[in-house]
Scaffold this active site. Sequence first.
Site, mmCIF file in Angstrom:
data_model
loop_
_atom_site.group_PDB
_atom_site.id
_atom_site.type_symbol
_atom_site.label_atom_id
_atom_site.label_comp_id
_atom_site.label_asym_id
_atom_site.label_seq_id
_atom_site.Cartn_x
_atom_site.Cartn_y
_atom_site.Cartn_z
ATOM 1 N N TRP A 57 14.913 73.118 -17.631
ATOM 2 C CA TRP A 57 16.112 73.888 -17.274
ATOM 3 C C TRP A 57 16.334 74.024 -15.772
ATOM 4 O O TRP A 57 17.299 74.634 -15.344
ATOM 5 C CB TRP A 57 16.052 75.282 -17.900
ATOM 6 C CG TRP A 57 14.704 75.955 -17.790
ATOM 7 C CD1 TRP A 57 13.785 76.089 -18.798
ATOM 8 C CD2 TRP A 57 14.109 76.568 -16.634
ATOM 9 N NE1 TRP A 57 12.660 76.737 -18.339
ATOM 10 C CE2 TRP A 57 12.835 77.044 -17.020
ATOM 11 C CE3 TRP A 57 14.529 76.765 -15.322
ATOM 12 C CZ2 TRP A 57 11.973 77.699 -16.142
ATOM 13 C CZ3 TRP A 57 13.670 77.405 -14.437
ATOM 14 C CH2 TRP A 57 12.413 77.868 -14.846
ATOM 15 N N GLU A 99 6.263 64.145 -17.012
ATOM 16 C CA GLU A 99 6.331 64.698 -15.658
ATOM 17 C C GLU A 99 6.132 66.198 -15.812
ATOM 18 O O GLU A 99 7.010 66.895 -16.319
ATOM 19 C CB GLU A 99 7.678 64.359 -15.017
ATOM 20 C CG GLU A 99 7.620 64.399 -13.500
ATOM 21 C CD GLU A 99 8.086 65.711 -12.926
ATOM 22 O OE1 GLU A 99 7.238 66.637 -12.843
ATOM 23 O OE2 GLU A 99 9.256 65.820 -12.574
ATOM 24 N N TRP A 124 8.779 58.743 -8.580
ATOM 25 C CA TRP A 124 8.513 60.178 -8.767
ATOM 26 C C TRP A 124 7.597 60.360 -9.965
ATOM 27 O O TRP A 124 7.904 59.877 -11.059
ATOM 28 C CB TRP A 124 9.835 60.912 -9.012
ATOM 29 C CG TRP A 124 9.648 62.395 -9.104
ATOM 30 C CD1 TRP A 124 9.407 63.116 -10.239
ATOM 31 C CD2 TRP A 124 9.675 63.330 -8.019
ATOM 32 N NE1 TRP A 124 9.276 64.447 -9.916
ATOM 33 C CE2 TRP A 124 9.436 64.603 -8.567
ATOM 34 C CE3 TRP A 124 9.875 63.200 -6.638
ATOM 35 C CZ2 TRP A 124 9.394 65.750 -7.786
ATOM 36 C CZ3 TRP A 124 9.823 64.339 -5.866
ATOM 37 C CH2 TRP A 124 9.591 65.600 -6.435
ATOM 38 N N LYS A 167 17.317 65.902 -25.707
ATOM 39 C CA LYS A 167 17.284 67.335 -26.030
ATOM 40 C C LYS A 167 17.200 68.126 -24.734
ATOM 41 O O LYS A 167 16.158 68.233 -24.101
ATOM 42 C CB LYS A 167 16.107 67.714 -26.922
ATOM 43 C CG LYS A 167 16.363 69.100 -27.502
ATOM 44 C CD LYS A 167 15.132 69.855 -27.906
ATOM 45 C CE LYS A 167 14.403 70.521 -26.782
ATOM 46 N NZ LYS A 167 15.143 71.613 -26.111
ATOM 47 N N PRO A 168 18.341 68.712 -24.346
ATOM 48 C CA PRO A 168 18.314 69.554 -23.144
ATOM 49 C C PRO A 168 17.484 70.807 -23.396
ATOM 50 O O PRO A 168 17.202 71.159 -24.551
ATOM 51 C CB PRO A 168 19.788 69.942 -22.944
ATOM 52 C CG PRO A 168 20.583 69.021 -23.812
ATOM 53 C CD PRO A 168 19.678 68.641 -24.945
ATOM 54 N N CYS A 205 9.227 71.691 -9.899
ATOM 55 C CA CYS A 205 7.892 71.221 -10.292
ATOM 56 C C CYS A 205 7.066 70.840 -9.076
ATOM 57 O O CYS A 205 5.852 70.961 -9.089
ATOM 58 C CB CYS A 205 7.985 70.077 -11.288
ATOM 59 S SG CYS A 205 9.042 68.758 -10.717
ATOM 60 N N GLU A 237 0.636 77.344 -12.312
ATOM 61 C CA GLU A 237 2.017 77.125 -11.887
ATOM 62 C C GLU A 237 2.846 78.353 -12.252
ATOM 63 O O GLU A 237 2.876 78.763 -13.402
ATOM 64 C CB GLU A 237 2.594 75.881 -12.566
ATOM 65 C CG GLU A 237 3.977 75.570 -12.044
ATOM 66 C CD GLU A 237 4.582 74.314 -12.664
ATOM 67 O OE1 GLU A 237 4.544 74.182 -13.897
ATOM 68 O OE2 GLU A 237 5.101 73.485 -11.897
HETATM 69 P P1 ADP Z 1 9.381 76.487 -20.129
HETATM 70 O O1 ADP Z 1 8.291 77.206 -20.843
HETATM 71 O O2 ADP Z 1 9.457 76.785 -18.687
HETATM 72 O O3 ADP Z 1 10.683 76.607 -20.806
HETATM 73 P P2 ADP Z 1 8.720 74.058 -21.470
HETATM 74 O O4 ADP Z 1 7.732 73.016 -21.112
HETATM 75 O O5 ADP Z 1 8.402 74.953 -22.605
HETATM 76 O O6 ADP Z 1 8.988 74.930 -20.179
HETATM 77 O O7 ADP Z 1 10.138 73.419 -21.755
HETATM 78 C C1 ADP Z 1 10.575 72.139 -21.324
HETATM 79 C C2 ADP Z 1 11.286 71.438 -22.460
HETATM 80 O O8 ADP Z 1 10.357 71.202 -23.504
HETATM 81 C C3 ADP Z 1 12.428 72.224 -23.105
HETATM 82 O O9 ADP Z 1 13.466 71.315 -23.450
HETATM 83 C C4 ADP Z 1 11.787 72.803 -24.340
HETATM 84 O O10 ADP Z 1 12.706 73.076 -25.374
HETATM 85 C C5 ADP Z 1 10.863 71.670 -24.734
HETATM 86 N N1 ADP Z 1 9.742 72.067 -25.588
HETATM 87 C C6 ADP Z 1 9.082 73.244 -25.606
HETATM 88 N N2 ADP Z 1 8.109 73.239 -26.548
HETATM 89 C C7 ADP Z 1 8.152 72.022 -27.144
HETATM 90 C C8 ADP Z 1 7.400 71.393 -28.192
HETATM 91 N N3 ADP Z 1 6.410 72.024 -28.821
HETATM 92 N N4 ADP Z 1 7.715 70.124 -28.539
HETATM 93 C C9 ADP Z 1 8.709 69.471 -27.900
HETATM 94 N N5 ADP Z 1 9.450 70.008 -26.924
HETATM 95 C C10 ADP Z 1 9.185 71.268 -26.530
#
Ligand code: ADP
Length: 493
Positions: free
Chosen positions: A158, A257, A455, A182-183, A291, A389
């Site tokens: 995000w 990443e 990167w 998937k955003p 990041c 982090e």
């Molecule tokens: P934050 O906790 O800061 O939101 P995440 O690593 O959880 O960072 O989120 C980054 C992306 O990964 C988002 O698009 C989120 O929906 C997705 N995400 C979170 N958990 C999972 C999971 N178990 N499997 C796949 N994607 C995930």
Amino acid sequence: MSSSATAGARSYQNFVNGKWQGAISGKTFPVYDPSTEEIIAQVAAADGADVDRAVQAARAAFDSGPWPLATAQDRGRVLFKLAEKIRQNSAALAELECRNTGKPIVEAEYDIADVATCFEYYGGLATKVTGHVNPVPANALSFTLREPVGVAGQIIPWNYPLLMAAWKLAPAIAAGCTCVLKPAEQTPLTALECANYFEEAGLPPGVINIVNGFGETAGSALVAHPGVDKIAFTGSAAVGKIIVKSAADTLKRVTLELGGKSPNVFFADADWEAAVDGALFGVFINQGEVCSAGSRILVEKKIYSKFVEAMTEKAKRIKLGPPLERETKMGPLVSKEQYDRVSSYLEIGKKEAKTAIGGGRPKQIGKGYYLEPTIFYDVDNNARISREEIFGPVASVIPFEGEPDAIRIANDTPYGLAGAVWTRDIYKAFRVVKSLRAGIIWVNHMQPTYVEAPWGGYKQSGFGRELGPWGLEEYLETKQVFVNLDETPIGWY
Ligand code: ADP
Ligand code: MG
């Protein structure tokens, strides 16, 4: 229908096979403006069934139809057209990005310009993909073909929503892949707006699909789906580990990443004003939700006290405020969840170290997930605020004594995304560059990022590289072709 503006809050569906579609369950979820805490959109919440529909569409578009017949030039033109549409709509996209993330409008404008540049870069690179002729014996010919890896599942964070989408979509399209993007659930809006440009850009239905929803449902379904050939992920290290485990069942290719705890190293001979600015910019840009944030500020003991003082004085002038105001240098954090997470680290930091400035919510501000830029000093490199982090405007300033000590502390971290070194001594600068175990090193700067340069991270910051030709490589397979030139039978039987 595409998107509609209803009574202030917009609503968006999933974009699958060239059409807007509601979630099969009928569920939606709210998306917020973190500066007002108000709902600005309702978005269809995909789960496994919707992800399956999107993967089927991407699979069909990859396996048959017009996309496999598109030439490299065709794919390049699609990307140029997308870039053009993004430039035409850049003001509206920047405003939407700003409202949805809380980042300052000026930074959002830079992001959208970088998005267009990324599509242009890969538009040009699409026609530069070539194989090799391999030096086998004279009675044969061997060459390599570069082919798209297939259906790419792309999961993004995000902090730079549309830019992270571009870093993944552009090389995938250049390579001839199809995509299910998937955003992040917090910030899907700009990517969804761009789906309105796909048809005009010449993308056949199913080539780029966008599913909205949460990581645990939509994200994990994408990672587990047998119809997906590759997962490209940017996000937290914790989720990166979950993804690698889940992707193992279908042996998908994975690029990651992940996070960082990047050292920004200041020697006593650095240019003073540039160094103080660079320390602040390195960690507070985009509210610290970066990041590659230079969140460990290592300062040589000779200048340490003066440096902490100078940083603190300058940090007082960082203007917090509504993200749409042009003077704003820091907006709110992206969400209540992130605000709470960073706040909890502020409490940890106050126990682990001394506070030079910040440490909580700015007094003059009412609504919104704002936190002050915070500088902790006399921080031990083993403290939690030095190791974990935080992903917010929180700096740990750590003293060091001489070059070997700086290198030791800088590398003493599970992460290895980035690092920076500030000195006027080029011998020292390049010795440090070679000693740091990280994927991106800046000398006398921190954060500039160009689409032409790679990167990605070392160690627990992930694997694979984005941007430049390296980013395209990750979406290509290599096929070796052997041609027998000798007409005599093998004579084996
Ligand atoms: P934050 O906790 O800061 O939101 P995440 O690593 O959880 O960072 O989120 C980054 C992306 O990964 C988002 O698009 C989120 O929906 C997705 N995400 C979170 N958990 C999972 C999971 N178990 N499997 C796949 N994607 C995930
Ligand atoms: Mg998460």
